[in-house]
Write a protein that holds these residues in place. Structure first.
Motif, short mmCIF file in Angstrom:
data_model
loop_
_atom_site.label_atom_id
_atom_site.label_comp_id
_atom_site.label_asym_id
_atom_site.label_seq_id
_atom_site.Cartn_x
_atom_site.Cartn_y
_atom_site.Cartn_z
N ASN A 64 0.97 -1.33 0.13
CA ASN A 64 -0.05 0.05 -0.05
C ASN A 64 0.89 1.26 -0.07
OD1 ASN A 64 -2.32 1.67 0.04
ND2 ASN A 64 -2.83 1.11 2.28
N GLU A 65 1.96 1.22 0.68
CA GLU A 65 2.82 2.29 0.98
C GLU A 65 3.55 2.63 -0.39
OE1 GLU A 65 4.88 1.58 4.38
OE2 GLU A 65 3.27 2.27 5.71
N ARG A 66 3.75 1.30 -1.12
CA ARG A 66 4.56 1.89 -2.54
C ARG A 66 3.47 2.33 -3.29
NH1 ARG A 66 6.97 -3.03 -0.81
NH2 ARG A 66 5.27 -4.68 -1.77
N ALA A 67 2.35 2.01 -3.33
CA ALA A 67 1.38 2.58 -4.10
C ALA A 67 0.98 3.93 -3.82
CB ALA A 67 -0.02 1.85 -4.05
N MET A 68 1.05 4.34 -2.71
CA MET A 68 0.85 5.67 -2.08
C MET A 68 1.95 6.45 -2.64
SD MET A 68 -1.13 7.82 -0.74
CE MET A 68 -2.16 6.87 0.66
N ALA A 69 3.27 6.05 -2.49
CA ALA A 69 4.37 6.72 -3.09
C ALA A 69 4.24 6.95 -4.57
CB ALA A 69 5.74 5.96 -2.61
N ALA A 70 3.66 6.31 -5.42
CA ALA A 70 3.61 6.20 -6.70
C ALA A 70 2.61 7.51 -7.23
CB ALA A 70 3.14 4.90 -7.42
N ALA A 71 1.47 7.46 -6.16
CA ALA A 71 0.50 8.52 -6.25
C ALA A 71 1.28 9.87 -6.08
CB ALA A 71 -0.57 8.23 -5.50
N GLU A 72 1.95 9.89 -4.89
CA GLU A 72 2.57 11.31 -4.47
C GLU A 72 3.45 11.86 -5.58
OE1 GLU A 72 4.82 13.18 -0.90
OE2 GLU A 72 4.38 11.19 -0.58
N THR A 73 4.19 10.72 -6.01
CA THR A 73 5.41 11.12 -7.06
C THR A 73 4.61 11.73 -8.27
OG1 THR A 73 7.15 9.47 -6.12
CG2 THR A 73 7.12 10.42 -8.61
N LEU A 74 3.46 11.01 -8.65
CA LEU A 74 2.61 11.42 -10.01
C LEU A 74 2.27 13.03 -9.68
CD1 LEU A 74 1.87 10.75 -12.86
CD2 LEU A 74 -0.07 9.48 -11.89
N ILE A 75 1.69 13.18 -8.66
CA ILE A 75 1.07 14.15 -8.40
C ILE A 75 2.31 15.54 -8.12
CG2 ILE A 75 -0.06 15.75 -6.58
CD1 ILE A 75 -1.80 13.21 -6.05
N ASP A 76 3.28 15.26 -7.45
CA ASP A 76 4.21 16.14 -7.32
C ASP A 76 4.97 16.46 -8.50
OD1 ASP A 76 6.33 17.36 -5.55
OD2 ASP A 76 7.71 15.89 -6.23
N SER A 77 5.21 15.48 -9.73
CA SER A 77 5.88 15.68 -10.73
C SER A 77 5.02 16.46 -11.74
CB SER A 77 6.35 14.41 -11.43
OG SER A 77 5.30 13.66 -11.81
N ALA A 78 3.66 16.87 -11.49
CA ALA A 78 2.82 17.31 -12.32
C ALA A 78 3.08 19.01 -12.66
CB ALA A 78 1.35 17.26 -12.07
N SER A 79 2.93 19.43 -13.70
CA SER A 79 2.92 20.68 -14.11
C SER A 79 1.61 21.34 -13.84
CB SER A 79 3.67 21.04 -15.74
OG SER A 79 2.55 20.61 -16.45
N VAL A 80 1.38 22.77 -13.72
CA VAL A 80 0.31 23.53 -13.31
C VAL A 80 0.26 24.32 -14.66
CG1 VAL A 80 -0.89 25.09 -11.83
CG2 VAL A 80 0.73 23.24 -11.01
N VAL A 81 -0.99 24.13 -15.37
CA VAL A 81 -1.48 25.12 -16.32
C VAL A 81 -2.80 25.59 -16.12
CG1 VAL A 81 -1.92 25.07 -18.81
CG2 VAL A 81 -0.13 23.57 -18.10
N ASP A 82 -2.96 26.83 -15.83
CA ASP A 82 -4.09 27.44 -15.62
C ASP A 82 -4.70 26.88 -14.46
OD1 ASP A 82 -4.01 29.30 -17.83
OD2 ASP A 82 -4.77 27.65 -19.03
N GLY A 83 -4.04 26.49 -13.55
CA GLY A 83 -4.59 25.96 -12.09
C GLY A 83 -4.92 24.36 -12.41
N VAL A 84 -4.78 23.93 -13.39
CA VAL A 84 -5.10 22.43 -13.39
C VAL A 84 -3.70 21.75 -13.55
CG1 VAL A 84 -6.04 20.51 -14.95
CG2 VAL A 84 -7.16 22.89 -14.53
N LEU A 85 -3.57 20.48 -13.08
CA LEU A 85 -2.54 19.53 -12.93
C LEU A 85 -2.17 18.79 -14.43
CD1 LEU A 85 -2.24 17.90 -9.49
CD2 LEU A 85 -1.59 20.38 -10.19
N HIS A 86 -0.93 18.90 -14.73
CA HIS A 86 -0.78 18.43 -16.11
C HIS A 86 0.29 17.29 -15.93
CE1 HIS A 86 -3.51 21.29 -17.84
NE2 HIS A 86 -3.51 20.72 -19.09
N HIS A 87 0.38 16.22 -16.80
CA HIS A 87 1.44 15.17 -16.93
C HIS A 87 1.42 14.72 -18.13
CE1 HIS A 87 3.72 11.92 -15.56
NE2 HIS A 87 3.06 10.89 -16.51
#
Length: 386
Positions: free
Chosen positions: A159-182
């Motif tokens: 579960n913690e590995r999955a949570m880390a994957a989610a956090e990494t994806l959110i953290d690496s996203a760019s922000v365009v007009d207030g919306v996260l992009h990947h």
């Protein structure tokens, strides 16, 4: 794993056995029989032994894998002929009655969700069938063996590995007009869930649902979340996977913000972490789940925020119980709630305070702990931070 069924023996009273008719996805069936099959099979527990009645297809595997003293085939009781003669449900009940008679069982307790057709067939054959109002097996399941605790621990690591994957994806996203992009596309709840599910599959785990809820979606504690994730808004990620081999669950929630959170979200997170720590400090054998829940309510109410304890009609603030047991089911006994009873060593429970308001979003932090002889052990190693 050999559970202690002495309390089940006491629950039987003047009944000869405890009867189940369900497939292996029924957690009580799996626990009592030690066996898993995709089609319904019959388990009869008696103080003298546990007896299984299975299809010919499952007979060899049941003999090898089940925690049973005897295993019988349906065909040994002329199952096809009886069903053809009496109908599927009545015929099955008559066959089960013959199976019980073979083991000297004339009266059984059954769980509340026992199949009505089988029960009617049994009664028509002279077997006394009564519902176990105490749900004795659920009470037994609430106290985990050391082996079960290790199963939960293993699932929590995945579960913690999955949570880390989610956090990494959110953290690496760019922000365009207030919306996260990947990778050129908006980052959605669905995309984060997919990353979580893929990570869990690689760890031998699966799940039916998970929560990735942003902003107003996160203000509903069980909203799964949908659509693009937005910067500056809280994103509640709640993952509750099941190990595909052991079938034991884990459960954990963290709250993330990509960008700058509002002052209210910061305050709510700090307050929720304080409530989490207050609940953990209260966990020990003999303390009731109600008392642990009260510790969370005290923190929130002292801060002037609504709770269901203070206002049963509250729609914002702390609007759920503090936690629940985790094992073969993701929600099982004991309850960390206003009606929660005394905790015992071996209970595995969540501690998950949270605050919710559509105008703010939601904030929730959830750890998974096991009650020990002198307190608790936190099975969750994932950091707690906004």
């Amino acid at each position: 794993m050999q559970p202690d069924f002495s309390t089940l023996d006491a629950t039987l009273g003047d009944h000869d056995g405890y009867l189940l008719d369900a497939d292996g996805t029924d957690s009580t069936q799996r626990y009592l029989s030690g066996f898993d099959a995709p089609d319904p099979f019959v388990t009869c527990y008696t103080p003298e032994g546990t007896h299984l009645l299975v299809s010919g297809l499952e007979y060899g595997r049941a003999n090898a894998d089940a925690r049973a003293d005897t295993v019988d085939r349906l065909s040994a009781y002329d199952y096809r002929d009886r069903v053809q003669e009496l109908g599927r449900e009545t015929g099955r009940g008559a066959v089960v009655a013959d199976f019980l008679a073979e083991h000297g069982v004339e009266s059984v307790l059954v769980p509340g969700r026992f199949p009505l057709g089988t029960a009617d067939g049994l009664r028509g054959s002279g077997v006394r069938v009564e519902v176990d109002e105490s749900d004795a097996v659920a009470e037994i399941r609430a106290v985990k063996t050391d082996e079960e605790i290790e199963h939960v621990r293993r699932t929590q690591r995945a579960n913690e590995r999955a949570m880390a994957a989610a956090e990494t994806l959110i953290d690496s996203a760019s922000v365009v007009d207030g919306v996260l992009h990947h990778e050129g596309d908006s980052l959605t709840s669905e995309a984060v869930r997919r990353e979580i599910e893929l990570t869990l599959l690689e760890s031998g785990c699966a799940l039916d649902e998970t929560i990735v809820a942003c902003g107003a979606d996160a203000a509903d504690p069980h909203d799964r979340g949908s659509g693009p994730l937005r910067a500056g808004e809280p994103i509640v990620v709640d993952i509750f996977p099941r190990d595909k081999e052991t079938r034991y669950h884990a459960d954990m929630t963290r709250t993330f913000v990509r960008g700058e959170p509002s002052e209210t979200v910061r305050e709510w997170f700090e307050l929720t972490d304080e409530a989490r720590r207050a609940a953990l400090d209260a966990v020990e054998p003999g303390v009731t789940g109600a008392a642990v829940h009260d510790a969370v309510c005290d923190v929130y109410e002292d801060a002037g925020l609504p709770t269901l304890r203070a206002d049963p009609d509250a729609e914002t603030g702390f609007i759920h119980s503090t936690g629940h047991g985790v094992g073969l089911d993701v929600h099982e006994l004991p309850r960390i709630a206003p009606d929660g009873g005394e905790l015992e060593p071996g209970n595995v429970v969540t501690i998950e305070p949270g605050l919710y308001d559509p105008d703010v979003g939601g904030v929730r932090i959830e750890d998974l702990v096991v009650v020990t002889e002198d307190g608790y052990e936190n099975l969750t190693e994932y950091p707690v931070e906004l």
